[in-house]
Scaffold this active site. Sequence first.
Site, mmCIF file in Angstrom:
data_model
loop_
_atom_site.group_PDB
_atom_site.id
_atom_site.type_symbol
_atom_site.label_atom_id
_atom_site.label_comp_id
_atom_site.label_asym_id
_atom_site.label_seq_id
_atom_site.Cartn_x
_atom_site.Cartn_y
_atom_site.Cartn_z
ATOM 1 C CG MET A 1 -6.438 4.487 3.259
ATOM 2 S SD MET A 1 -5.438 5.782 3.838
ATOM 3 C CE MET A 1 -4.930 5.252 5.544
ATOM 4 C CB CYS B 1 -1.393 19.672 10.821
ATOM 5 S SG CYS B 1 0.282 20.218 10.976
ATOM 6 C CD GLN C 1 -3.096 0.553 -0.094
ATOM 7 O OE1 GLN C 1 -2.465 1.600 -0.286
ATOM 8 N NE2 GLN C 1 -4.377 0.285 -0.265
ATOM 9 C CE1 TYR D 1 -10.010 10.895 0.237
ATOM 10 C CE2 TYR D 1 -11.806 12.679 -0.237
ATOM 11 C CZ TYR D 1 -10.602 12.225 0.374
ATOM 12 O OH TYR D 1 -9.965 13.031 1.237
#
Length: 555
Positions: free
Chosen positions: A176, A409, A129, A321
Amino acid sequence: MPYPANVREIRAPRGTTLNTQSWLTEAPLRMLMNNLDPDVAERPEDLVVYGGIGRAARNWEAFDAIVAALKRLKEDETLLIQSGKPVGVFRTHADAPRVLLANSNLVPRWANWDHFNELDRKGLMMYGQMTAGSWIYIGAQGIVQGTYETFVEMGRQHHGGNLKGKWLLTAGLGGMGGAQPLASVMAGTACLAIECQPSSIEMRMRTGYLDAWTDDLEKALAMIDESCASGTPKSVGLLGNACEILPKILELGRLPDLLTDQTSAHDPVNGYLPEDWNVEDWKARRLSDPKAVEKAARASMAKHVRAMLEFQRRGVPTVDYGNNIRQVALDEGVADAFDFPGFVPAYIRPLFCRGIGPFRWAALSGDPEDIYRTDQKVKELIPDNPHLHTWLDMARERIKFQGLPARICWVGLGDRHRLGLAFNEMVASGELKAPVVIGRDHLDSGSVASPNRETEAMRDGSDAVSDWPLLNALLNCASGATWVSLHHGGGVGMGYSQHAGMVICCDGTEAAARRIERVLWNDPASGVMRHADAGYDIAIDSAREHGLDLPSLKG
């Protein structure tokens, strides 16, 4: 291909006692183990971290060999990992990466699931992945802010910036997709998320990413109606199969305000439950008759996309997405499958043009206070970004740590290296109890080529050019990242992506500071470079603003 399960419970060590020769090897050891923490990984007994069959190591024998190699690795040596198996230790130098990882890479002619699965069955490869095989997965938080930013931007573009009383329809609550319910609520909108596996719903409930769940569509819609009427966003999980439920919602005439999907459609055998199948039969037939599973799953995905297209025709803002479900539907005869856009060109690319992307860090001490102190440091160093401050406040309030405490962030070129240097100084001064590691998703500005996701619809048509992630990986090696990874097939499946990752350890030393400054400047700068080369004005302006030396940039 599943390997025999192992009953060991793996958790990363905490505290300041080293199990290796230095923090530069302790860091990858702890993050490898953290990927397999039962509070982090989707199926730790099978070494599966997230994303269908995304593993941290090829098998348990390989895991043990990696751990042993890291424990003895010297400060001037580099460990090489080939698809989850340690294959060599070589003398390099102190500023070289301590670990180099290449996962799931195939020569293009053979880069497909059939060939990969054959090699997997023979024990010759594993699917890494993105952050599973590169040892920097931090649980569902790792994608929460990117998902939040996407939903906020969808609200801005389609609903005047106000999502109060609105609801999002989606599917997929894996490693996810599990971020979607919380990201939706944080963005101010209710969320109905369909998931076929009870274990995934249980995981999201346990970790606080999902507010409620049911196996009844009418009850789910009633909860959504109540949430919208009250103006208080709530997330609801619905146990079922998306390809069956979306048409039912259409039949009821119920239209969401936003629509997307994060099922594991990238892997037709292991990732998507076919219509009218139960989970037990699906799991059994994945081993006994994978071709039949794939055929049925692909047909079901086509039905799923047709339903999404019908929602779009009825006026619902609809976005892919990044799980490659449109491509599968197109291959199955849905000619208009790409009529709804991918989320990157629709909402995220302007951020990538400025090198802004998913900046994450984890506290090797295991102490949440180390993360809270770094949260405050981010606010101090970036004082004029109220959106970022709001995110950090919401993250502290709403996000439960999974495994080692961590934070994510979105920040970009010019800020990442400043934060890294500050964190390193906090380690040196003792303000943090132990070193931190800084990494990112492979989904970033300059580290991925994925024509159906991150590099979809590039301005100059360079969607499929994969020189860029290769250059990114090489640059991070030269800059001194602690470990660097180069993968294939993440997010969208075999044959559809190549991507690179890096992690840097802040151990409080002056040598680390020099590496941090190079890595955390060069890594996002390569993303600005990539987008400037493609002709994006925002990236060109950013390159000039930051004084990047781009020989082919004119003017």
